[in-house]
Each structure stands twice: as structure tokens, then as C-alpha cells.
Design an enzyme around this catalytic site. Structure first.
Site, PDB file in Angstrom:
ATOM      1  N   ASN A  37       0.874  -1.178   0.000  1.00  0.00           N
ATOM      2  CA  ASN A  37       0.000   0.000   0.000  1.00  0.00           C
ATOM      3  C   ASN A  37       0.906   1.221   0.000  1.00  0.00           C
ATOM      4  O   ASN A  37       1.500   1.560   1.025  1.00  0.00           O
ATOM      5  CB  ASN A  37      -0.895  -0.024   1.250  1.00  0.00           C
ATOM      6  N   TRP A  38       1.019   1.839  -1.149  1.00  0.00           N
ATOM      7  CA  TRP A  38       1.964   2.960  -1.281  1.00  0.00           C
ATOM      8  C   TRP A  38       1.426   4.241  -0.652  1.00  0.00           C
ATOM      9  O   TRP A  38       2.154   5.247  -0.572  1.00  0.00           O
ATOM     10  CB  TRP A  38       2.286   3.210  -2.760  1.00  0.00           C
ATOM     11  N   LYS A  39       0.166   4.248  -0.263  1.00  0.00           N
ATOM     12  CA  LYS A  39      -0.451   5.457   0.325  1.00  0.00           C
ATOM     13  C   LYS A  39      -0.186   6.660  -0.588  1.00  0.00           C
ATOM     14  O   LYS A  39      -0.107   6.487  -1.805  1.00  0.00           O
ATOM     15  CB  LYS A  39       0.033   5.671   1.764  1.00  0.00           C
TER      16      LYS A  39
ATOM     17  N   HIS B  93      -9.549   1.175   5.200  1.00  0.00           N
ATOM     18  CA  HIS B  93      -8.277   1.435   5.878  1.00  0.00           C
ATOM     19  C   HIS B  93      -8.524   2.407   7.031  1.00  0.00           C
ATOM     20  O   HIS B  93      -9.340   3.323   6.921  1.00  0.00           O
ATOM     21  CB  HIS B  93      -7.261   2.025   4.894  1.00  0.00           C
TER      22      HIS B  93
ATOM     23  N   GLU C 100      -6.893   4.826   8.047  1.00  0.00           N
ATOM     24  CA  GLU C 100      -6.677   6.238   7.679  1.00  0.00           C
ATOM     25  C   GLU C 100      -7.929   6.825   7.033  1.00  0.00           C
ATOM     26  O   GLU C 100      -8.253   7.991   7.217  1.00  0.00           O
ATOM     27  CB  GLU C 100      -5.443   6.349   6.763  1.00  0.00           C
TER      28      GLU C 100
ATOM     29  N   GLU D 215      -5.283  -4.731  10.709  1.00  0.00           N
ATOM     30  CA  GLU D 215      -4.276  -3.682  10.887  1.00  0.00           C
ATOM     31  C   GLU D 215      -4.550  -2.927  12.184  1.00  0.00           C
ATOM     32  O   GLU D 215      -5.369  -1.986  12.196  1.00  0.00           O
ATOM     33  CB  GLU D 215      -4.336  -2.685   9.721  1.00  0.00           C
TER      34      GLU D 215
ATOM     35  N   GLY E 283       2.672   2.453  10.819  1.00  0.00           N
ATOM     36  CA  GLY E 283       3.640   3.535  10.652  1.00  0.00           C
ATOM     37  C   GLY E 283       4.373   3.907  11.931  1.00  0.00           C
ATOM     38  O   GLY E 283       4.998   4.962  12.006  1.00  0.00           O
TER      39      GLY E 283
ATOM     40  N   SER F 190       3.595  -1.929  10.326  1.00  0.00           N
ATOM     41  CA  SER F 190       5.048  -1.986  10.517  1.00  0.00           C
ATOM     42  C   SER F 190       5.668  -3.332  10.138  1.00  0.00           C
ATOM     43  O   SER F 190       6.597  -3.804  10.802  1.00  0.00           O
ATOM     44  CB  SER F 190       5.410  -1.594  11.956  1.00  0.00           C
TER      45      SER F 190
ATOM     46  N   GLY G 240       2.946  -1.058   4.248  1.00  0.00           N
ATOM     47  CA  GLY G 240       2.981   0.358   3.902  1.00  0.00           C
ATOM     48  C   GLY G 240       4.394   0.802   3.554  1.00  0.00           C
ATOM     49  O   GLY G 240       4.909   0.499   2.475  1.00  0.00           O
ATOM     50  N   GLY G 241       5.041   1.500   4.480  1.00  0.00           N
ATOM     51  CA  GLY G 241       6.351   2.116   4.240  1.00  0.00           C
ATOM     52  C   GLY G 241       7.373   1.195   3.587  1.00  0.00           C
ATOM     53  O   GLY G 241       8.082   1.602   2.657  1.00  0.00           O
TER      54      GLY G 241
HETATM   55  P1  13P Z   1       3.121   0.564   7.627  1.00  0.00           P
HETATM   56  O1  13P Z   1       3.623  -0.747   7.034  1.00  0.00           O
HETATM   57  O2  13P Z   1       3.860   1.743   7.080  1.00  0.00           O
HETATM   58  O3  13P Z   1       3.048   0.497   9.102  1.00  0.00           O
HETATM   59  O4  13P Z   1       1.620   0.739   7.096  1.00  0.00           O
HETATM   60  C1  13P Z   1       0.729  -0.307   7.240  1.00  0.00           C
HETATM   61  C2  13P Z   1      -0.490   0.003   6.488  1.00  0.00           C
HETATM   62  O5  13P Z   1      -1.261   0.870   6.866  1.00  0.00           O
HETATM   63  C3  13P Z   1      -0.742  -0.756   5.259  1.00  0.00           C
HETATM   64  O6  13P Z   1      -2.024  -0.543   4.768  1.00  0.00           O
END
Ligand code: 13P
Length: 253
Positions: A9-11, A98, A100, A170, A176, A215, A236-237
């Protein structure tokens, strides 16, 4: 036996230049090796076409995914992108619910359920995110929160809809933050989710993939993915670096 699934997930990240080199790195990395894990990447909507074209240049089976959609097919919904449009772009997976989006964009369970149905109606697979906040975990209500998020979709779409859906657990406190859930903490919730689905349909529950996000990196992925009810990851990251993402995917093989 459930096939493992790892999705990046590149956000809200990436320029065309960065994406060019990231996808080139992924394509050449996966070309060199056989893998059994299913892999998806979810850029922003404006980068979907570029990523789709880059994926088509190499020999790979990486699936194109999106981070969100709207449930209506078309019309006066300024700024929104429909599931029909995503499918037309070659998208196969769509993340919804998600945390977010729930927190920052006030998305409700009802809206998320409507999106879930629209994604399936257009032949794509929803990745439904569920998860609790740190306060909720401290209060000991993790399972109630997660299962209520799940129930709103089961009630709207029916249990049979989960034959073509993935659930991503999640925990908000792990996203993050570098504070990954321990394999035991994650497994416990995944097991609850599967058990809950099994109370409606044991066969569907056994087949549905429940992936973990929060994470995930190349150091913790192996142990997480080896838990009996953890079927991969939503990353994510760490999905923004080709080598790191490839290494996470390898842990799922
Ligand atoms: P991180 O891997 O950056 O913690 O993000 C997780 C995430 O929200 C994937 O959708």
C-alpha cells in the site's frame, strides 16, 4: 492450503520518476525467481496507468491494486473514482476500510460495505481492513471492535461474498509506528476473525485469507507469516523500497 498474499500500500507517495525505478526494481527482482506468493501493489489512482504499463513490460504476476473507491458507478461525485473505472484500468485488488480512511475521512461501516459490494460487482477483490486503536486494545475490546467492523460487511454483502475477499487486520497502533504487533498478538486476532466467519460458514472461513498490516518489514515478516492464521501482509512504508518489499514477499514463500 491458502495461497499467501502480500500487498504493498503505497499510500500518498511517489512521483512518476520514483515509481518508474520502484516498479522496474520489482519487475526485475521477481523475474529472477519463482514464487508461490501472490503479490499486489497499490499506487495512487493517478499512477495506476503508469504502473499498469510498467508491470506489463516484464514477465511477472504482480497484480495492480487501488487504495480506495466509491460505490456509485458514475455521476456527480466530484473527485471520486468508481469501481467500474478501476476495473477498466486493469485493477484487480482494492483496499477499503483502511483506518486512515475511517479516521481522517470519516468513512462509516455502511459506506465501506457499499464499496465492498461495488468492488465485487466489478470483478475485483476487496481487501477489507479492520483494526482497533491503542485505547480500545487497552480497554480489552479489540475483538468486539474488529468483529463489529467485519459484521457490518457480512450483514450487507452476505458470508458467501467472502469467497472472493481478503481481510487485513491492521491494529491502528502498529501502523507507521515501528511497533509491530507480536506474532502472538496478531495470530490471536486472526484466529478470532476466522472463528467468527466459521460460525456462519466453516468452509468459507477456512479459505479466506487474513493478512496482517502494521510496521511489517523484512526482519519481522517471516515470523508473522508463519503463524497458522496469518496469510500474508499489507505493507505500507516498507513497500516503497524494491529490495525490502521483495524480501518481505520472499518470507511468504
Ligand atoms: P506501515 O507498514 O507503514 O506500518 O503501514 C501499514 C499500512 O497501513 C498498510 O495498509
Amino acid at each position: 492450503m491458502r495461497q499467501k498474499l502480500v500487498v504493498g500500500n503505497w499510500k500518498m507517495h511517489g512521483s512518476r520518476g520514483q515509481i518508474q525505478s520502484l516498479v522496474a526494481g520489482l519487475v526485475s527482482g521477481f523475474e529472477k525467481r519463482e514464487h508461490t506468493v501472490e503479490i499486489g501493489i497499490c499506487p495512487t489512482n493517478i499512477h495506476l496507468e503508469q504502473v499498469g504499463k510498467l508491470l506489463a513490460t516484464g514477465k511477472n504476476s504482480i497484480k495492480l491494486g487501488a487504495q480506495n473507491t466509491y460505490f456509485e458507478e458514475k455521476g456527480a461525485f466530484t473527485g471520486e473514482v468508481s469501481a467500474l473505472m478501476l476495473a477498466d484500468m486493469g485493477v484487480e485488488l482494492v483496499i477499503i476500510g483502511h483506518s486512515e480512511r475511517r479516521r481522517l475521512f470519516a468513512e462509516t461501516d455502511g459506506l465501506i460495505a457499499a464499496k465492498f459490494k461495488a468492488i465485487q460487482a466489478n470483478g475485483m477483490m476487496p481487501i477489507l481492513c479492520v483494526g482497533e486503536s491503542l485505547e480500545e486494545r487497552k480497554q480489552g475490546v479489540t475483538n468486539q471492535i474488529v468483529l463489529a467492523q467485519l459484521d457490518s460487511v457480512i450483514n450487507a454483502a452476505g458470508i458467501v461474498a467472502f469467497t472472493n475477499a481478503t481481510i487485513a487486520y491492521e491494529p491502528i497502533w502498529a501502523i507507521g509506528t515501528g511497533q509491530t504487533a507480536t506474532p502472538e498478538q496478531a495470530q490471536e486476532v486472526h484466529c478470532q476473525i476466522r472463528g467468527h466467519l466459521a460460525s456462519s460458514d466453516a468452509i468459507i472461513a477456512e479459505g479466506v485469507r487474513i493478512i496482517y498490516g502494521g510496521s511489517v518489514n523484512s526482519s519481522n515478516a517471516g515470523e508473522l507469516f508463519s503463524q497458522p492464521d496469518i496469510d500474508g501482509g499489507l505493507v505500507g512504508g516498507a513497500s516503497l523500497k524494491a529490495e525490502e518489499f521483495i524480501s518481505i514477499c520472499k518470507s511468504a514463500d
